[in-house]
Design a protein around this motif. Structure first.
Motif, PDB file in Angstrom:
ATOM      1  N   PHE A  82       0.828  -1.203   0.000  1.00 48.57           N
ATOM      2  CA  PHE A  82       0.000   0.000   0.000  1.00 48.57           C
ATOM      3  C   PHE A  82       0.867   1.259   0.000  1.00 48.57           C
ATOM      4  O   PHE A  82       0.613   2.200  -0.758  1.00 48.57           O
ATOM      5  N   VAL A  83       1.883   1.277   0.847  1.00 48.12           N
ATOM      6  CA  VAL A  83       2.797   2.427   0.879  1.00 48.12           C
ATOM      7  C   VAL A  83       3.527   2.539  -0.458  1.00 48.12           C
ATOM      8  O   VAL A  83       3.732   3.637  -0.987  1.00 48.12           O
ATOM      9  N   GLY A  84       3.900   1.401  -1.025  1.00 46.16           N
ATOM     10  CA  GLY A  84       4.571   1.397  -2.320  1.00 46.16           C
ATOM     11  C   GLY A  84       3.712   2.012  -3.406  1.00 46.16           C
ATOM     12  O   GLY A  84       4.207   2.755  -4.264  1.00 46.16           O
ATOM     13  N   TYR A  85       2.415   1.729  -3.382  1.00 45.35           N
ATOM     14  CA  TYR A  85       1.510   2.317  -4.374  1.00 45.35           C
ATOM     15  C   TYR A  85       1.414   3.836  -4.209  1.00 45.35           C
ATOM     16  O   TYR A  85       1.382   4.576  -5.197  1.00 45.35           O
ATOM     17  N   ILE A  86       1.349   4.289  -2.968  1.00 42.79           N
ATOM     18  CA  ILE A  86       1.287   5.739  -2.728  1.00 42.79           C
ATOM     19  C   ILE A  86       2.549   6.418  -3.241  1.00 42.79           C
ATOM     20  O   ILE A  86       2.502   7.472  -3.895  1.00 42.79           O
ATOM     21  N   ILE A  87       3.690   5.804  -2.953  1.00 48.26           N
ATOM     22  CA  ILE A  87       4.963   6.361  -3.429  1.00 48.26           C
ATOM     23  C   ILE A  87       5.013   6.346  -4.956  1.00 48.26           C
ATOM     24  O   ILE A  87       5.430   7.327  -5.592  1.00 48.26           O
ATOM     25  N   ALA A  88       4.581   5.245  -5.568  1.00 42.11           N
ATOM     26  CA  ALA A  88       4.604   5.126  -7.032  1.00 42.11           C
ATOM     27  C   ALA A  88       3.744   6.197  -7.689  1.00 42.11           C
ATOM     28  O   ALA A  88       4.149   6.802  -8.691  1.00 42.11           O
ATOM     29  N   TYR A  89       2.568   6.448  -7.137  1.00 41.57           N
ATOM     30  CA  TYR A  89       1.680   7.459  -7.709  1.00 41.57           C
ATOM     31  C   TYR A  89       2.321   8.844  -7.651  1.00 41.57           C
ATOM     32  O   TYR A  89       2.260   9.615  -8.621  1.00 41.57           O
ATOM     33  N   ASN A  90       2.941   9.147  -6.511  1.00 45.85           N
ATOM     34  CA  ASN A  90       3.491  10.484  -6.308  1.00 45.85           C
ATOM     35  C   ASN A  90       4.889  10.672  -6.897  1.00 45.85           C
ATOM     36  O   ASN A  90       5.417  11.789  -6.880  1.00 45.85           O
ATOM     37  N   ILE A 135      -2.970 -17.509  -7.742  1.00 41.68           N
ATOM     38  CA  ILE A 135      -2.236 -17.880  -6.529  1.00 41.68           C
ATOM     39  C   ILE A 135      -1.807 -19.343  -6.557  1.00 41.68           C
ATOM     40  O   ILE A 135      -0.991 -19.771  -5.724  1.00 41.68           O
ATOM     41  N   ILE A 136      -2.288 -20.123  -7.494  1.00 44.32           N
ATOM     42  CA  ILE A 136      -1.923 -21.535  -7.573  1.00 44.32           C
ATOM     43  C   ILE A 136      -0.410 -21.705  -7.743  1.00 44.32           C
ATOM     44  O   ILE A 136       0.157 -22.712  -7.334  1.00 44.32           O
ATOM     45  N   TRP A 137       0.265 -20.709  -8.319  1.00 45.24           N
ATOM     46  CA  TRP A 137       1.720 -20.788  -8.485  1.00 45.24           C
ATOM     47  C   TRP A 137       2.471 -20.266  -7.258  1.00 45.24           C
ATOM     48  O   TRP A 137       3.698 -20.204  -7.268  1.00 45.24           O
ATOM     49  N   GLY A 138       1.747 -19.869  -6.231  1.00 43.25           N
ATOM     50  CA  GLY A 138       2.351 -19.329  -5.016  1.00 43.25           C
ATOM     51  C   GLY A 138       2.014 -17.864  -4.854  1.00 43.25           C
ATOM     52  O   GLY A 138       1.801 -17.152  -5.837  1.00 43.25           O
ATOM     53  N   TRP A 139       1.975 -17.405  -3.608  1.00 39.85           N
ATOM     54  CA  TRP A 139       1.556 -16.022  -3.393  1.00 39.85           C
ATOM     55  C   TRP A 139       2.626 -15.018  -3.786  1.00 39.85           C
ATOM     56  O   TRP A 139       2.316 -13.895  -4.211  1.00 39.85           O
ATOM     57  N   LEU A 140       3.910 -15.372  -3.719  1.00 40.46           N
ATOM     58  CA  LEU A 140       4.955 -14.404  -4.039  1.00 40.46           C
ATOM     59  C   LEU A 140       4.962 -14.014  -5.514  1.00 40.46           C
ATOM     60  O   LEU A 140       4.986 -12.811  -5.830  1.00 40.46           O
ATOM     61  N   PRO A 141       4.958 -14.962  -6.479  1.00 35.08           N
ATOM     62  CA  PRO A 141       4.902 -14.557  -7.893  1.00 35.08           C
ATOM     63  C   PRO A 141       3.670 -13.712  -8.206  1.00 35.08           C
ATOM     64  O   PRO A 141       3.763 -12.725  -8.951  1.00 35.08           O
ATOM     65  N   ALA A 142       2.526 -14.090  -7.625  1.00 33.28           N
ATOM     66  CA  ALA A 142       1.299 -13.343  -7.882  1.00 33.28           C
ATOM     67  C   ALA A 142       1.399 -11.917  -7.350  1.00 33.28           C
ATOM     68  O   ALA A 142       1.049 -10.947  -8.038  1.00 33.28           O
ATOM     69  N   VAL A 143       1.903 -11.761  -6.123  1.00 37.16           N
ATOM     70  CA  VAL A 143       2.028 -10.429  -5.516  1.00 37.16           C
ATOM     71  C   VAL A 143       3.015  -9.567  -6.300  1.00 37.16           C
ATOM     72  O   VAL A 143       2.762  -8.387  -6.566  1.00 37.16           O
ATOM     73  N   LEU A 144       4.148 -10.136  -6.688  1.00 33.91           N
ATOM     74  CA  LEU A 144       5.142  -9.370  -7.434  1.00 33.91           C
ATOM     75  C   LEU A 144       4.585  -8.888  -8.769  1.00 33.91           C
ATOM     76  O   LEU A 144       4.801  -7.733  -9.171  1.00 33.91           O
ATOM     77  N   TRP A 145       3.876  -9.768  -9.468  1.00 32.34           N
ATOM     78  CA  TRP A 145       3.330  -9.374 -10.765  1.00 32.34           C
ATOM     79  C   TRP A 145       2.248  -8.319 -10.597  1.00 32.34           C
ATOM     80  O   TRP A 145       2.201  -7.335 -11.340  1.00 32.34           O
ATOM     81  N   ILE A 146       1.379  -8.494  -9.612  1.00 29.02           N
ATOM     82  CA  ILE A 146       0.330  -7.501  -9.377  1.00 29.02           C
ATOM     83  C   ILE A 146       0.940  -6.148  -9.003  1.00 29.02           C
ATOM     84  O   ILE A 146       0.563  -5.107  -9.558  1.00 29.02           O
ATOM     85  N   PHE A 147       1.899  -6.152  -8.086  1.00 34.29           N
ATOM     86  CA  PHE A 147       2.465  -4.896  -7.598  1.00 34.29           C
ATOM     87  C   PHE A 147       3.289  -4.188  -8.679  1.00 34.29           C
ATOM     88  O   PHE A 147       3.033  -3.031  -9.030  1.00 34.29           O
ATOM     89  N   LEU A 148       4.269  -4.880  -9.228  1.00 33.87           N
ATOM     90  CA  LEU A 148       5.150  -4.253 -10.220  1.00 33.87           C
ATOM     91  C   LEU A 148       4.444  -4.057 -11.557  1.00 33.87           C
ATOM     92  O   LEU A 148       4.628  -3.038 -12.227  1.00 33.87           O
ATOM     93  N   PHE A 191       4.214  -0.313 -13.399  1.00 29.71           N
ATOM     94  CA  PHE A 191       5.057  -0.028 -14.550  1.00 29.71           C
ATOM     95  C   PHE A 191       4.455  -0.447 -15.889  1.00 29.71           C
ATOM     96  O   PHE A 191       4.986  -0.074 -16.941  1.00 29.71           O
ATOM     97  N   MET A 192       3.370  -1.203 -15.858  1.00 31.78           N
ATOM     98  CA  MET A 192       2.751  -1.638 -17.114  1.00 31.78           C
ATOM     99  C   MET A 192       1.286  -1.224 -17.189  1.00 31.78           C
ATOM    100  O   MET A 192       0.899  -0.452 -18.056  1.00 31.78           O
ATOM    101  N   GLY A 193       0.472  -1.764 -16.266  1.00 27.49           N
ATOM    102  CA  GLY A 193      -0.952  -1.490 -16.327  1.00 27.49           C
ATOM    103  C   GLY A 193      -1.294  -0.016 -16.226  1.00 27.49           C
ATOM    104  O   GLY A 193      -2.087   0.510 -17.015  1.00 27.49           O
ATOM    105  N   ALA A 194      -0.709   0.678 -15.258  1.00 27.64           N
ATOM    106  CA  ALA A 194      -1.028   2.094 -15.065  1.00 27.64           C
ATOM    107  C   ALA A 194      -0.504   2.942 -16.216  1.00 27.64           C
ATOM    108  O   ALA A 194      -1.149   3.912 -16.623  1.00 27.64           O
ATOM    109  N   VAL A 195       0.657   2.593 -16.763  1.00 31.09           N
ATOM    110  CA  VAL A 195       1.197   3.303 -17.925  1.00 31.09           C
ATOM    111  C   VAL A 195       0.281   3.091 -19.126  1.00 31.09           C
ATOM    112  O   VAL A 195      -0.019   4.017 -19.889  1.00 31.09           O
ATOM    113  N   HIS A 196      -0.163   1.859 -19.299  1.00 31.04           N
ATOM    114  CA  HIS A 196      -1.078   1.492 -20.390  1.00 31.04           C
ATOM    115  C   HIS A 196      -2.392   2.275 -20.295  1.00 31.04           C
ATOM    116  O   HIS A 196      -2.843   2.886 -21.276  1.00 31.04           O
TER     117      HIS A 196
END
Length: 571
Positions: free
Chosen positions: A11-19, A78-91, A95-100
């Protein structure tokens, strides 16, 4: 506690990314300028082009792009594990979805609110316009037809949601009339509308509605017909009459749901063993699970990046944003909030499920509960299997703050059905825009008006929905194509953004080019693997349509590469 730390960091990362990154894109890359005349003010026809306060258009844009995507996708991913899912969602969202989304919105606003297909014609060449139209039309056709079935299934799974979802319509109409016709205070009107909406949720809890078969048409088919009729009406009305106010109050429904889930997570984190029950990286996935590369990036979709977003960002939203600087909040900010929702879904289907899962009279907790729920790959199963872990996990989390399980289930059912409904009526309006622009290009005057264009959009979707019977489930035959086609559309939209920035000189285009290349590789890889699977299963229809989409996208990419190699010209 690790779950709370994870959420706090993200959540803090998203706030920083936006600003930081978001504002950098706004100021240095797209150079937002409020002195530019925006389409909502330049055209302002009172139907589609209407200047709107940024909070209201944010609500419309967010609920339109969200739908069930950031709910179902992460629940499968999440079937592949929570870490890959979280990393892809966050990053991915930063850097991709919001730019798009942000780039699509800005380009459309600078081209009279026209679609990404028209932008492709301008920044690549006129030949690719019709290729884009074909891909967009097919994507929306499948989406409209399938979402009718999806909402029908949600009504069947959650009959308590029927009254609240349908009563949102008169509530939204009254809100729009109060704000735009009577000059009522927006905050007071919003509060009244939200209270009325939750009163309907209470009513729905006591009066669940299940409709019977009619004239030989099963309940699912009846719902599809009713929903398409509603979508036709909603698409032809002014955006301020129904579409915008309904999306706006649904956004408030989201804020309430997010608040309850976060409160449940915080309370559970300090009072119970609230940890991620899913493995960090799952080394023992079910046999039917596809490979994490490239399919996780396609399955999670809306939680990180989605081509459908470019259609909303170059469709309804640019016609309503009242000044350029609002596009940062609407385009970039809404994608980050979608990432927040996707992350909370990951928590629901891991830590939430781990709190308690009833199986054959026994209560499972922790890893045992998660393994029971995900012993099979739910991506190949029905909607019930995909939504069940989200609803159960969310109800467990809300239960920790005193909300009964039955109420929590109803809240999530209404939440899911409402979001799916807003995506349906927005999609029909978007298809109407697509048809109208194509009619204008071909100078077919009778097809340009909103009634005939909407009729074509609805009738083609109805034809697909009922192609294999009265159940209205015909589009499910083509649904396996949607995931990769949707992500391919995201890659092509990023390609258009790259070429737009190329015209501005310098190296600005690099911020769209890198995510564009990544998405082109991932989605084409997934499409090739899907084609092989379709062929092995003897599904000639999917092989033919999927192969055609793949070749059309390859054509656009080659044409764009040729244009990119030329010396950039000033726009």
């Amino acid at each position: 506690m690790e779950t709370l730390i994870l959420l706090a960091v993200c959540f803090v990362g998203y706030i920083i990314a936006y600003n930081t990154y978001g504002r950098f894109l706004a100021r240095k890359i797209f150079r937002l300028d409020n002195s530019r005349e925006v389409p909502s003010r330049k055209i302002n026809d009172g139907i589609d082009y209407v200047p709107s306060k940024r909070g209201i258009i944010f609500g419309h844009h967010y609920t339109s792009i969200a739908g069930t995507g950031p709910i179902v996708g992460p629940a499968i991913g999440i079937i592949w594990g929570w870490l890959p899912a979280v990393l892809w969602i966050f990053l991915g969202s930063i850097f991709m979805g919001a730019v798009h989304d942000f780039g699509s919105l800005v380009i459309s606003m600078r081209n009279e609110g026209r679609s990404v297909s028209e932008a492709a014609a301008k920044y690549i060449n006129k030949r690719v316009r019709f290729i884009f139209f074909a891909v967009v039309f097919l994507t929306l056709l499948i989406l409209i037809a399938v979402f009718g079935v999806v909402i029908a299934s949600v009504f069947t799974l959650f009959p308590n949601s029927v009254i609240p979802v349908w009563f949102q319509i008169p509530i939204a109409v009254l809100l729009g009339k109060a704000v735009y016709k009577m000059g009522a205070n927006v905050n007071i009107s919003t509060a009244a509308a939200v209270i009325a909406m939750y009163l309907m949720i209470i009513a729905g809890s006591y009066f669940p509605i299940e409709i019977p078969s009619m004239m030989g048409i099963p309940a699912s088919g009846v719902w599809v017909i009713l929903l398409l009729i509603y979508a036709w009406i909603a698409s032809t009305l002014s955006v301020t009459t129904l579409l915008q106010p309904r999306d706006y109050i649904n956004a408030w429904q989201l804020f309430v749901a997010l608040t309850l889930l976060i409160a449940g997570a915080v309370f559970s984190g300090f009072t119970t063993d609230f940890e991620m029950s899913a493995p960090m990286i799952n080394q023992n996935v079910p046999e039917t699970t596809p490979a994490i590369w490239p399919f996780m990036f396609v399955v999670i979709a809306c939680g990180a990046v989605s081509g459908f977003h470019s259609l909303v960002a170059s469709g309804t939203s640019p016609k309503q944003v009242e000044k350029e600087t609002d596009s940062l909040f609407v385009g970039y900010g809404s994608m980050l909030l979608e990432g927040v929702l996707a992350l909370l879904v990951i928590v629901c289907v891991s830590a939430g499920i781990g709190m308690a899962l009833e199986v054959d009279g026994q209560t499972l907790t922790g890893a045992a509960a998660w393994n029971e729920q995900y012993s099979n790959y739910i991506g190949s199963q029905g909607l019930n299997s995909k939504l069940r872990p989200v609803v159960l996990g969310a109800a467990n989390m809300m239960g920790s703050i005193g909300i009964p399980a039955a109420v929590g289930t109803t809240l999530m059912g209404v939440f899911i059905a409402s979001f799916a409904s807003t995506t349906l009526d927005t999609s029909v309006r978007l298809q109407r825009y697509v048809v109208g622009e194509l009619a204008q290009d071909f100078k077919i005057s009778w097809l340009k008006n909103r009634w005939t264009a909407t009729s074509l959009a609805v009738l083609t979707a109805a034809g697909l929905a009922f192609a294999n019977g009265a159940g209205g489930k015909g589009a499910l035959v083509l649904w396996p194509l949607f995931g990769s086609a949707n992500q391919l559309l995201a890659a092509l939209a990023l390609l258009v953004i790259t070429l737009y920035l190329r015209t501005k000189g310098g190296k600005k285009f690099i911020f769209a080019l890198i995510p564009c290349i990544f998405m082109l590789i991932i989605t084409n890889w997934a499409m090739v693997l899907n084609e092989i699977r379709f062929a092995e299963n003897g599904n000639i229809l999917l092989v033919a349509i999927g192969g055609l989409v793949f070749l059309l996208a390859l054509w656009v990419t080659i044409e764009a590469g040729i244009v990119f190699a030329r010396r950039p010209a000033e726009d």
